[in-house]
Design an enzyme around this catalytic site. Structure first.
Site, PDB file in Angstrom:
ATOM      1  N   ASP A 111      55.474  -7.682 122.506  1.00  0.00           N
ATOM      2  CA  ASP A 111      55.921  -6.297 122.348  1.00  0.00           C
ATOM      3  C   ASP A 111      56.946  -6.268 121.229  1.00  0.00           C
ATOM      4  O   ASP A 111      57.662  -7.247 121.007  1.00  0.00           O
ATOM      5  CB  ASP A 111      56.559  -5.778 123.643  1.00  0.00           C
ATOM      6  CG  ASP A 111      55.547  -5.539 124.750  1.00  0.00           C
ATOM      7  OD1 ASP A 111      54.375  -5.259 124.439  1.00  0.00           O
ATOM      8  OD2 ASP A 111      55.929  -5.615 125.924  1.00  0.00           O
ATOM      9  N   ASP A 129      49.688  -0.852 123.831  1.00  0.00           N
ATOM     10  CA  ASP A 129      50.299   0.067 124.798  1.00  0.00           C
ATOM     11  C   ASP A 129      50.238   1.503 124.292  1.00  0.00           C
ATOM     12  O   ASP A 129      49.915   2.432 125.043  1.00  0.00           O
ATOM     13  CB  ASP A 129      51.764  -0.306 125.063  1.00  0.00           C
ATOM     14  CG  ASP A 129      51.940  -1.667 125.708  1.00  0.00           C
ATOM     15  OD1 ASP A 129      51.026  -2.119 126.424  1.00  0.00           O
ATOM     16  OD2 ASP A 129      53.004  -2.280 125.494  1.00  0.00           O
TER      17      ASP A 129
END
EC number: 3.4.23.36
Length: 154
Positions: A111, A129
């Site tokens: 991330d 995401d």
């Protein structure tokens, strides 16, 4: 079939951006992109989107394979001729596969996108995401529009 191109583009962009982060940033390193709002922050997540259920990798393998299979089935069986529906599924599929690749190869997800709103730090996320979120929003729009068409509401 164009929707599979969207899926492939999402996967490619997701994997490319994650590779760039892994190659060029230390875990925890933060680069300010838009002062006070947007940062690239190198982070590793062994849970779902926004670190939900961290440490349960076997669960994500199983669920992701099932979800990918269901999405492909729905795309083949029901999405043909339904542009917004197929595009929403393409974004969801691309996001699911993008994070699944990380889980299988690295047992964690890279991330790096961090946004800040005043004193609130939104959970760090990635392209996959974001693609999942865009797909869900598009799906909601499709359902709302389709429902209005079915009921004859303008």
């Amino acid at each position: 079939m164009y929707y599979y191109l969207i899926t492939l583009a999402v996967i490619a962009l997701d994997q490319l951006t994650k590779w760039i982060v892994v190659q060029n940033m230390e875990i925890g390193q933060k680069i300010e992109v838009i002062p006070g709002f947007l940062y690239w922050t190198s982070y590793r997540n062994d849970g779902a989107a926004w670190s939900i259920l961290e440490g349960h990798m076997w669960f994500f393998y199983l669920i992701t394979v099932v979800v990918i299979g269901i999405i492909i089935y729905i795309m083949q069986k029901y999405a043909k001729g339904k542009r917004l529906f197929s595009i929403s599924l393409a974004f969801i599929l691309g996001g699911a596969i993008g994070n699944f690749i990380d889980r299988v190869l690295h047992q964690e997800v890279v991330d790096f996108v961090q946004t800040v709103w005043g004193n609130y730090y939104f959970p760090i996320f990635n392209v996959a995401d974001a693609s999942l979120s865009v797909g869900v929003v598009l799906m909601l729009v499709y359902v709302f529009v389709d429902d209005r068409k079915t009921k004859g509401i303008k």
